[in-house]
Design a protein around this motif. Sequence first.
Motif, PDB file in Angstrom:
ATOM      1  N   UNK A   1      -3.347  15.716 -15.182  1.00  0.00           N
ATOM      2  CA  UNK A   1      -4.775  16.275 -14.770  1.00  0.00           C
ATOM      3  C   UNK A   1      -5.541  15.592 -14.125  1.00  0.00           C
ATOM      4  N   UNK A   2      -6.312  16.422 -13.318  1.00  0.00           N
ATOM      5  CA  UNK A   2      -7.318  15.796 -12.169  1.00  0.00           C
ATOM      6  C   UNK A   2      -8.684  16.223 -12.710  1.00  0.00           C
ATOM      7  N   UNK A   3      -9.503  15.196 -12.810  1.00  0.00           N
ATOM      8  CA  UNK A   3     -10.620  15.526 -13.511  1.00  0.00           C
ATOM      9  C   UNK A   3     -11.881  15.161 -12.304  1.00  0.00           C
ATOM     10  N   UNK A   4     -12.316  16.283 -12.196  1.00  0.00           N
ATOM     11  CA  UNK A   4     -13.700  16.235 -11.137  1.00  0.00           C
ATOM     12  C   UNK A   4     -14.820  15.337 -11.688  1.00  0.00           C
ATOM     13  N   UNK A   5     -15.339  14.440 -10.723  1.00  0.00           N
ATOM     14  CA  UNK A   5     -16.385  13.728 -10.985  1.00  0.00           C
ATOM     15  C   UNK A   5     -17.667  13.929 -10.132  1.00  0.00           C
ATOM     16  N   UNK A   6     -18.672  13.418 -10.340  1.00  0.00           N
ATOM     17  CA  UNK A   6     -19.881  13.276  -9.766  1.00  0.00           C
ATOM     18  C   UNK A   6     -19.642  12.701  -8.249  1.00  0.00           C
ATOM     19  N   UNK A   7     -19.712  13.656  -6.950  1.00  0.00           N
ATOM     20  CA  UNK A   7     -19.359  12.878  -6.046  1.00  0.00           C
ATOM     21  C   UNK A   7     -20.252  11.732  -5.706  1.00  0.00           C
ATOM     22  N   UNK A   8     -19.545  10.668  -5.084  1.00  0.00           N
ATOM     23  CA  UNK A   8     -20.097   9.363  -4.653  1.00  0.00           C
ATOM     24  C   UNK A   8     -19.675   9.007  -3.302  1.00  0.00           C
ATOM     25  N   UNK A   9     -20.511   8.637  -2.384  1.00  0.00           N
ATOM     26  CA  UNK A   9     -20.052   8.329  -1.050  1.00  0.00           C
ATOM     27  C   UNK A   9     -19.432   7.069  -1.155  1.00  0.00           C
ATOM     28  N   UNK A  10     -18.368   6.888  -0.419  1.00  0.00           N
ATOM     29  CA  UNK A  10     -17.617   5.660  -0.286  1.00  0.00           C
ATOM     30  C   UNK A  10     -16.917   5.400   1.145  1.00  0.00           C
TER      31      UNK A  10
END
Length: 143
Positions: A92-101
């Motif tokens: 399972x791939x869980x989407x997260x709040x986007x964070x720049x890296x």
Amino acid sequence: MTDVVHLVKLSAGTESVEQLQRWQASRAAQGPDGHPRHVTRMWPKREQAILAGGSIFWVIKGLIQCRQRILRLDEVTGQDGIRRCAIVLEPEIVRVTPAPRRPFQGWRYLAAQDAPADLRSARADDDALPPELAGALAEIGVI
């Protein structure tokens, strides 16, 4: 009690979370047990903290966009005879709040308190924002 630590890894050449999902569903990305895995040269020194509930957070197009729980670390030996670490992942791939890296090589540790939050289930099925827009919004703290 061991504090949980996560890994952050660039998903090189990946354009979207959906593309990562398709790749991991392929036989080439799966180990003998059918779980997706990522093989890396280095063995994490903080193995116990990772296995205490850690995830791998995937950087796609300059943003951390999703994560997968790490199930275990398996030793594998390549055809060249070199010992490597297979990071075995929950499918399972869980989407997260986007964070720049910014780009980096290899993987990095990520403290649990610094990890991006999972998207609420109501938002997980939303159409993905273009990476440039998601990155700009994340930088100013809107998403």
